[in-house]
Design a protein around this motif. Structure first.
Motif, PDB file in Angstrom:
ATOM      1  N   UNK A 340       0.687  -1.070   0.074  1.00 55.41           N
ATOM      2  CA  UNK A 340       0.101   0.023  -0.028  1.00 55.41           C
ATOM      3  C   UNK A 340       0.670   1.206   0.128  1.00 55.41           C
ATOM      4  N   UNK A 341       2.016   1.172   0.757  1.00 50.53           N
ATOM      5  CA  UNK A 341       2.968   2.355   0.715  1.00 50.53           C
ATOM      6  C   UNK A 341       3.810   2.703  -0.440  1.00 50.53           C
ATOM      7  N   UNK A 342       3.910   1.571  -1.043  1.00 46.39           N
ATOM      8  CA  UNK A 342       5.137   1.688  -2.243  1.00 46.39           C
ATOM      9  C   UNK A 342       4.494   1.290  -3.529  1.00 46.39           C
ATOM     10  N   UNK A 364       0.649  -6.152  -6.175  1.00 45.06           N
ATOM     11  CA  UNK A 364      -0.159  -4.920  -6.436  1.00 45.06           C
ATOM     12  C   UNK A 364       0.285  -4.801  -7.943  1.00 45.06           C
ATOM     13  N   UNK A 365      -0.300  -3.453  -8.417  1.00 45.97           N
ATOM     14  CA  UNK A 365      -0.173  -3.246  -9.878  1.00 45.97           C
ATOM     15  C   UNK A 365       1.004  -2.242 -10.109  1.00 45.97           C
ATOM     16  N   UNK A 366       1.834  -1.908  -9.301  1.00 51.05           N
ATOM     17  CA  UNK A 366       2.827  -0.979  -9.404  1.00 51.05           C
ATOM     18  C   UNK A 366       4.099  -1.835 -10.227  1.00 51.05           C
ATOM     19  N   UNK A 367       5.421  -1.149 -10.138  1.00 46.94           N
ATOM     20  CA  UNK A 367       6.463  -1.411 -10.779  1.00 46.94           C
ATOM     21  C   UNK A 367       7.361  -2.471  -9.950  1.00 46.94           C
ATOM     22  N   UNK A 368       6.645  -2.543  -8.972  1.00 43.69           N
ATOM     23  CA  UNK A 368       7.550  -3.552  -8.045  1.00 43.69           C
ATOM     24  C   UNK A 368       8.765  -3.317  -7.522  1.00 43.69           C
ATOM     25  N   UNK A 369       9.639  -4.105  -6.911  1.00 43.61           N
ATOM     26  CA  UNK A 369      11.030  -3.888  -6.364  1.00 43.61           C
ATOM     27  C   UNK A 369      11.785  -3.988  -7.322  1.00 43.61           C
ATOM     28  N   UNK A 370      12.870  -3.362  -7.406  1.00 41.78           N
ATOM     29  CA  UNK A 370      14.022  -3.323  -8.388  1.00 41.78           C
ATOM     30  C   UNK A 370      14.611  -4.593  -8.466  1.00 41.78           C
ATOM     31  N   UNK A 371      15.188  -5.108  -9.532  1.00 40.08           N
ATOM     32  CA  UNK A 371      15.616  -6.524  -9.512  1.00 40.08           C
ATOM     33  C   UNK A 371      16.885  -6.700  -8.754  1.00 40.08           C
ATOM     34  N   UNK A 378      14.385  -8.364   2.226  1.00 38.78           N
ATOM     35  CA  UNK A 378      13.896  -9.147   3.561  1.00 38.78           C
ATOM     36  C   UNK A 378      15.152  -8.893   4.552  1.00 38.78           C
ATOM     37  N   UNK A 379      16.225  -8.220   4.371  1.00 47.64           N
ATOM     38  CA  UNK A 379      17.380  -7.735   5.234  1.00 47.64           C
ATOM     39  C   UNK A 379      16.850  -6.581   5.999  1.00 47.64           C
ATOM     40  N   UNK A 380      17.436  -6.601   7.133  1.00 49.62           N
ATOM     41  CA  UNK A 380      17.180  -5.331   8.222  1.00 49.62           C
ATOM     42  C   UNK A 380      17.671  -4.018   7.843  1.00 49.62           C
ATOM     43  N   UNK A 381      16.544  -3.231   7.918  1.00 48.86           N
ATOM     44  CA  UNK A 381      17.175  -1.564   7.631  1.00 48.86           C
ATOM     45  C   UNK A 381      17.517  -1.495   6.150  1.00 48.86           C
ATOM     46  N   UNK A 382      16.829  -2.130   5.433  1.00 47.01           N
ATOM     47  CA  UNK A 382      16.968  -2.039   3.919  1.00 47.01           C
ATOM     48  C   UNK A 382      15.714  -1.262   3.276  1.00 47.01           C
ATOM     49  N   UNK A 383      16.003  -0.396   2.411  1.00 46.03           N
ATOM     50  CA  UNK A 383      14.827   0.223   1.390  1.00 46.03           C
ATOM     51  C   UNK A 383      15.335   0.391   0.004  1.00 46.03           C
ATOM     52  N   UNK A 384      14.591   0.139  -0.672  1.00 48.23           N
ATOM     53  CA  UNK A 384      14.862   0.395  -2.097  1.00 48.23           C
ATOM     54  C   UNK A 384      15.566   1.537  -2.643  1.00 48.23           C
ATOM     55  N   UNK A 385      15.180   2.441  -1.986  1.00 47.06           N
ATOM     56  CA  UNK A 385      15.897   4.020  -2.240  1.00 47.06           C
ATOM     57  C   UNK A 385      16.801   4.115  -0.946  1.00 47.06           C
ATOM     58  N   UNK A 386      18.119   3.913  -0.849  1.00 49.43           N
ATOM     59  CA  UNK A 386      18.697   4.399   0.245  1.00 49.43           C
ATOM     60  C   UNK A 386      18.764   5.713   0.693  1.00 49.43           C
ATOM     61  N   UNK A 418       9.706  -8.403  -8.248  1.00 48.13           N
ATOM     62  CA  UNK A 418       8.691  -7.550  -8.882  1.00 48.13           C
ATOM     63  C   UNK A 418       7.665  -7.104  -7.683  1.00 48.13           C
ATOM     64  N   UNK A 419       6.454  -6.981  -7.938  1.00 51.24           N
ATOM     65  CA  UNK A 419       5.490  -6.578  -7.366  1.00 51.24           C
ATOM     66  C   UNK A 419       4.694  -7.639  -6.549  1.00 51.24           C
ATOM     67  N   UNK A 420       5.170  -8.933  -6.725  1.00 55.77           N
ATOM     68  CA  UNK A 420       4.749 -10.127  -5.950  1.00 55.77           C
ATOM     69  C   UNK A 420       5.697 -10.446  -4.797  1.00 55.77           C
ATOM     70  N   UNK A 421       5.092 -10.368  -3.229  1.00 61.40           N
ATOM     71  CA  UNK A 421       5.924 -10.534  -2.191  1.00 61.40           C
ATOM     72  C   UNK A 421       5.203 -11.727  -1.618  1.00 61.40           C
TER      73      UNK A 421
END
Length: 452
Positions: A340-342, A364-371, A378-386, A418-421
């Protein structure tokens, strides 16, 4: 009392065993030699008795002697050495009258040491032939001295050899001990020396180095965890402190005070949530995450999460898993919150059973996570955009890490593409065929955002 070094204890133990072996060997050799000498003497006495017939005179010289006696043991004739000497007592004479018998005598003057005699019947008389055991005793005494002296020398050499072997065998252990004493957490990559011996010591060193690898990795994760947690705590604490300072200034209106307190409350909620997330991660690391395990219907589990986000759950009664309802709802809630957030468009929940596993998907229908980020999601304190700020990302980067931790605590795993977790769990009713549930749709425009 201080104990002796290991090499000395090994040498003493080796020396004790060698002493017992040498003593046993000495007794056996001494007994065999003594038996052979006695056997030789007995054969010699038999030959002399056979050569001394009733019609022949008695012959004997040096340590050899002969005597004819009456049935009561009193002498009739004898060689010079034992003339007039009573060699057989009444009991020995009575036994000799019935057949040949060997008798030992304490000794008489003129002959060296004890006497060994063969007494056998000779008509109404008894023939006695014998010899002194002095030479035999001298030979046995000499053998005993040789065995004792040679055994002592052999024991000393064996102990020196044992000490050398023990020292050589323990040298790699001592090298590892010295290196282990110098290893500290301040310098990474330090390891124990591995001896090229292809034995237990080499395997021990390799095992200890593998343990050091694990400990170093755990220490590095712990340090990173503390550093990241400190970094995440610093921002809400700074904001909270600023809001409190702002509220304490004079001349503030009631609306301004209310806004400052609401902002401080939001930051407090963030701190509480972060503390709870950190506690979950810490308990998983320590293996102390308590689970109230029960049989669960996947449809009910997905329905509960969907209801929490304002949608109606579909039917998925044919799929069942075994797990902690609250923890699995927490993990699915984190996945929905992340989408919902991203993400963009509709957020969907679905379940798939395949090869004895049940996969709980959130898409969801977004672009999903970068490859390049998907393996790290799923690692701690990680974000797609540092570079993205904490306020922009809306979390501390622990939501997906908690999802993975909960999945692993249930014997499963978490994944993303991608957008599937998804979360993969062992199925309660294992099926090899593919089975899926109707998607549960969550609109990103209508879903309330849980506070993280």
């Amino acid at each position: 009392m201080r104990r002796l070094p290991l090499r000395l204890r090994l040498t003493l133990a080796f020396g004790l065993v060698m002493a017992l072996v040498l003593a046993a060997t000495g007794f056996v050799v001494y007994g065999i030699f003594r038996s052979d000498l006695n056997h030789t003497i007995d054969n010699s006495l038999r030959a002399r008795a056979a050569a001394t017939g009733p019609a022949r005179g008695l012959a004997g010289e040096g340590e050899n002697f002969a005597q004819r006696v009456r049935p009561d043991g009193s002498p009739l004739a004898a060689t010079a050495q034992v003339r007039g000497r009573l060699l057989l007592g009444p009991a020995d004479a009575a036994r000799a009258a019935r057949g040949p018998v060997f008798v030992e005598h304490a000794g008489i003057p003129g002959l060296d040491g004890r006497l060994r005699m063969l007494a056998q019947p000779e008509g109404p008389r008894i023939l006695v032939v014998g010899q002194s055991l002095g030479e035999r005793d001298d030979s046995l005494r000499t053998l005993a001295l040789l065995l004792a002296g040679g055994g002592a020398v052999a024991l000393l050499l064996a102990c020196l050899a044992g000490y050398g072997v023990a020292s050589g065998a323990l040298r790699p252990v001592e090298a590892m001990r010295h290196r282990a004493a110098a290893i500290s957490g301040a310098r990474a990559g330090e390891r124990l020396p591995v001896p090229d011996t292809a034995d237990e010591l080499q395997r021990l060193a390799e095992t200890l180095n593998e343990m050091l690898d694990r400990l170093e990795g755990a220490l590095a994760r712990e340090r990173a965890f503390v550093a990241d947690a400190s970094h995440e705590l610093r921002t809400p604490l700074a904001v909270l402190k600023a809001e409190i300072d702002l509220a304490l200034r004079r001349g503030r209106s009631a609306d301004e005070l209310r806004a400052a307190l609401e902002s401080a409350g939001e930051e407090t909620d963030r701190l509480v949530q972060l503390a709870e997330d950190l506690l979950v991660i810490a308990r998983v690391d320590e293996g102390r995450l308590q689970l109230r395990v029960e049989d669960l219907q996947v449809g009910e589990l997905l329905g509960a999460v969907a209801a929490r986000f304002g949608v109606v759950a579909g039917d998925a009664r044919e799929l069942r898993v075994r797990g902690d309802r609250a923890r699995l709802e927490q993990a699915l809630g984190n996945l929905v919150d992340n989408a919902q957030r991203h993400g963009a468009g509709e957020v969907r929940l679905s379940a798939v059973a395949r090869d004895g596993k049940v996969e709980l998907h959130v898409t969801d229908e977004g672009d999903g996570l970068p490859s390049d980020f998907a393996p790290l999601a799923f690692e701690r304190f990680t974000r797609a955009d540092a570079a993205r700020s904490r306020e922009a990302s809306g979390g501390a980067g622990l939501g997906l890490a908690i999802v993975a931790a909960i999945a692993q605590s249930h014997g499963g795993s978490a994944g993303a593409s991608g957008a599937d977790l998804w979360i993969q769990l062992p199925a309660l009713n294992e099926r090899s065929t593919l089975r899926s549930t109707p998607p549960l749709t969550v609109s990103s425009s209508t879903v309330p955002t849980p506070r993280r």
